[in-house]
Design an enzyme around this catalytic site. Structure first.
Site, PDB file in Angstrom:
ATOM      1  N   GLU A  38      -5.724  -4.712  10.630  1.00  0.00           N
ATOM      2  CA  GLU A  38      -4.782  -3.631  10.842  1.00  0.00           C
ATOM      3  C   GLU A  38      -5.026  -2.983  12.195  1.00  0.00           C
ATOM      4  O   GLU A  38      -5.891  -2.113  12.314  1.00  0.00           O
ATOM      5  CB  GLU A  38      -4.990  -2.544   9.787  1.00  0.00           C
ATOM      6  CG  GLU A  38      -4.645  -2.950   8.390  1.00  0.00           C
ATOM      7  CD  GLU A  38      -4.373  -1.698   7.569  1.00  0.00           C
ATOM      8  OE1 GLU A  38      -3.359  -1.673   6.886  1.00  0.00           O
ATOM      9  OE2 GLU A  38      -5.158  -0.747   7.665  1.00  0.00           O
TER      10      GLU A  38
ATOM     11  N   GLU B  58      -7.112   4.700   7.824  1.00  0.00           N
ATOM     12  CA  GLU B  58      -6.883   6.127   7.578  1.00  0.00           C
ATOM     13  C   GLU B  58      -8.107   6.773   6.947  1.00  0.00           C
ATOM     14  O   GLU B  58      -8.445   7.921   7.258  1.00  0.00           O
ATOM     15  CB  GLU B  58      -5.632   6.303   6.702  1.00  0.00           C
ATOM     16  CG  GLU B  58      -4.361   6.002   7.470  1.00  0.00           C
ATOM     17  CD  GLU B  58      -3.185   5.580   6.600  1.00  0.00           C
ATOM     18  OE1 GLU B  58      -2.141   5.250   7.194  1.00  0.00           O
ATOM     19  OE2 GLU B  58      -3.315   5.572   5.358  1.00  0.00           O
TER      20      GLU B  58
ATOM     21  N   GLY C 267       2.290   2.422  11.094  1.00  0.00           N
ATOM     22  CA  GLY C 267       3.216   3.534  10.955  1.00  0.00           C
ATOM     23  C   GLY C 267       3.786   4.025  12.265  1.00  0.00           C
ATOM     24  O   GLY C 267       4.456   5.051  12.314  1.00  0.00           O
TER      25      GLY C 267
ATOM     26  N   SER D 255       2.476  -2.491  10.477  1.00  0.00           N
ATOM     27  CA  SER D 255       3.940  -2.363  10.503  1.00  0.00           C
ATOM     28  C   SER D 255       4.661  -3.688  10.274  1.00  0.00           C
ATOM     29  O   SER D 255       5.660  -3.982  10.938  1.00  0.00           O
ATOM     30  CB  SER D 255       4.415  -1.707  11.816  1.00  0.00           C
ATOM     31  OG  SER D 255       3.932  -0.384  11.915  1.00  0.00           O
TER      32      SER D 255
ATOM     33  N   HIS E  34      -9.770   1.268   4.709  1.00  0.00           N
ATOM     34  CA  HIS E  34      -8.500   1.435   5.425  1.00  0.00           C
ATOM     35  C   HIS E  34      -8.710   2.345   6.625  1.00  0.00           C
ATOM     36  O   HIS E  34      -9.498   3.296   6.564  1.00  0.00           O
ATOM     37  CB  HIS E  34      -7.433   2.018   4.490  1.00  0.00           C
ATOM     38  CG  HIS E  34      -6.056   1.957   5.067  1.00  0.00           C
ATOM     39  ND1 HIS E  34      -5.607   2.871   6.006  1.00  0.00           N
ATOM     40  CD2 HIS E  34      -5.033   1.085   4.876  1.00  0.00           C
ATOM     41  CE1 HIS E  34      -4.362   2.557   6.350  1.00  0.00           C
ATOM     42  NE2 HIS E  34      -3.994   1.478   5.683  1.00  0.00           N
TER      43      HIS E  34
ATOM     44  N   ASN F   9       0.866  -1.175   0.000  1.00  0.00           N
ATOM     45  CA  ASN F   9       0.000   0.000   0.000  1.00  0.00           C
ATOM     46  C   ASN F   9       0.903   1.225   0.000  1.00  0.00           C
ATOM     47  O   ASN F   9       1.497   1.565   1.022  1.00  0.00           O
ATOM     48  CB  ASN F   9      -0.905  -0.014   1.242  1.00  0.00           C
ATOM     49  CG  ASN F   9      -1.728   1.257   1.372  1.00  0.00           C
ATOM     50  OD1 ASN F   9      -1.836   2.044   0.436  1.00  0.00           O
ATOM     51  ND2 ASN F   9      -2.307   1.461   2.542  1.00  0.00           N
ATOM     52  N   TRP F  10       1.009   1.872  -1.172  1.00  0.00           N
ATOM     53  CA  TRP F  10       1.901   3.029  -1.285  1.00  0.00           C
ATOM     54  C   TRP F  10       1.383   4.245  -0.532  1.00  0.00           C
ATOM     55  O   TRP F  10       2.106   5.216  -0.360  1.00  0.00           O
ATOM     56  CB  TRP F  10       2.090   3.403  -2.758  1.00  0.00           C
ATOM     57  CG  TRP F  10       2.870   2.410  -3.568  1.00  0.00           C
ATOM     58  CD1 TRP F  10       3.324   1.189  -3.168  1.00  0.00           C
ATOM     59  CD2 TRP F  10       3.288   2.561  -4.927  1.00  0.00           C
ATOM     60  NE1 TRP F  10       3.988   0.561  -4.193  1.00  0.00           N
ATOM     61  CE2 TRP F  10       3.982   1.386  -5.298  1.00  0.00           C
ATOM     62  CE3 TRP F  10       3.129   3.571  -5.882  1.00  0.00           C
ATOM     63  CZ2 TRP F  10       4.528   1.206  -6.566  1.00  0.00           C
ATOM     64  CZ3 TRP F  10       3.657   3.383  -7.147  1.00  0.00           C
ATOM     65  CH2 TRP F  10       4.363   2.213  -7.478  1.00  0.00           C
ATOM     66  N   LYS F  11       0.105   4.217  -0.121  1.00  0.00           N
ATOM     67  CA  LYS F  11      -0.523   5.384   0.500  1.00  0.00           C
ATOM     68  C   LYS F  11      -0.333   6.608  -0.413  1.00  0.00           C
ATOM     69  O   LYS F  11      -0.306   6.450  -1.635  1.00  0.00           O
ATOM     70  CB  LYS F  11       0.007   5.596   1.918  1.00  0.00           C
ATOM     71  CG  LYS F  11      -0.170   4.327   2.765  1.00  0.00           C
ATOM     72  CD  LYS F  11      -0.004   4.540   4.234  1.00  0.00           C
ATOM     73  CE  LYS F  11      -0.222   3.223   4.983  1.00  0.00           C
ATOM     74  NZ  LYS F  11      -0.194   3.402   6.430  1.00  0.00           N
TER      75      LYS F  11
END
Length: 249
Positions: free
Chosen positions: A167, A98, A173, A211, A96, A10-12
């Site tokens: 997650e 986020e 992160g 992570s 996700h 996942n490059w975000k």
């Protein structure tokens, strides 16, 4: 155990035309014939570029990071499942943490997004996870069960076509990682929830996404109900991502 491991990057909100070309060049040069499935979930503006970079190879699939809950129409800024499919995406991340946190996505919206993805022939990677406060209050299993149940209720007959990603929000992160035992406990609970809804769902892959990196991947992936990883920062470093893929293979 017939579940083939999946390592999804996942490059975000990272990347540039030059950086993407360099990263994909290194990945394609080093990946060989992995025994696991591999995907990169890239920002929507780079889907066309990465589709071209991946053309003619079978080792890495393309994924997106979000999808609209609408099929088409007056939804400025949204990207539909049909558009993602046309640009060669095979996977799409939905729900996700986020997006749940910053965009206020609800369990119900995430369930609809999964439904849109499935209808377009995409594999949704459905994310669930608890915050630090929820974990400390002993609510982990009730939170992730609530999040996944919403998706199950709307997509009951298509459960076997999902991927789930656990997650823990407190481990994304932050450098903190759930211990393999902590992660396995939640994965086992999610698997039981899926199996109770549909026996076919025993084959659903449940990824760990807090992570995971080149250093801790082996002990996480050794757990019986961890079927791969949703990789954040480490997926932007070719050497690290390839090491995780090698570990999963």
């Amino acid at each position: 155990m017939g579940r083939k491991k999946l390592i999804a990057g996942n490059w975000k909100m990272n990347g540039s035309l030059a950086a993407n070309a360099a990263l994909m060049g290194e990945l394609l040069a080093g990946i060989g014939q992995p025994a696991c499935d591999v995907a990169v979930c890239v920002p929507a503006v780079y889907l066309a570029q990465v589709q071209l970079l991946l053309a003619g190879q079978g080792g890495i699939a393309l994924g997106a990071q979000d999808v609209s809950q609408h099929e088409s129409g007056a939804y400025t800024g949204d990207v539909s499942a049909a558009m993602l499919k046309e640009l060669g995406a095979r996977y799409v991340i939905v729900g996700h943490s986020e997006r749940r946190q910053y965009q206020g996505e609800t369990d119900a919206q995430v369930a609809v997004k999964a439904q849109r993805a499935l209808a377009a022939g995409l594999t949704p990677i459905v994310c669930v996870g608890e915050t630090l406060r929820e974990r400390e209050q002993g609510e982990t299993e009730s939170v992730v069960s609530r999040q996944l149940s919403a998706v199950i209720q709307l997509n009951g007959e298509r459960l076997a076509d999902l991927v789930v990603a656990y997650e823990p929000v407190w481990a994304i992160g932050t450098g903190r990682t759930a211990t393999p035992e902590q992660a396995q406990t939640v994965h086992a609970a999610l698997r039981a929830l899926l199996a109770a809804a549909d026996l076919q769902a025993a084959g659903v892959r449940i990824l760990y996404g807090g992570s995971m990196n080149a250093g801790n991947a082996a002990e996480l992936l050794a757990q019986p109900d961890i079927d791969g990883g949703l990789i954040g920062g480490a997926s932007l470093k070719a050497r690290d991502f390839l090491k995780i893929i090698e570990t999963a293979s």
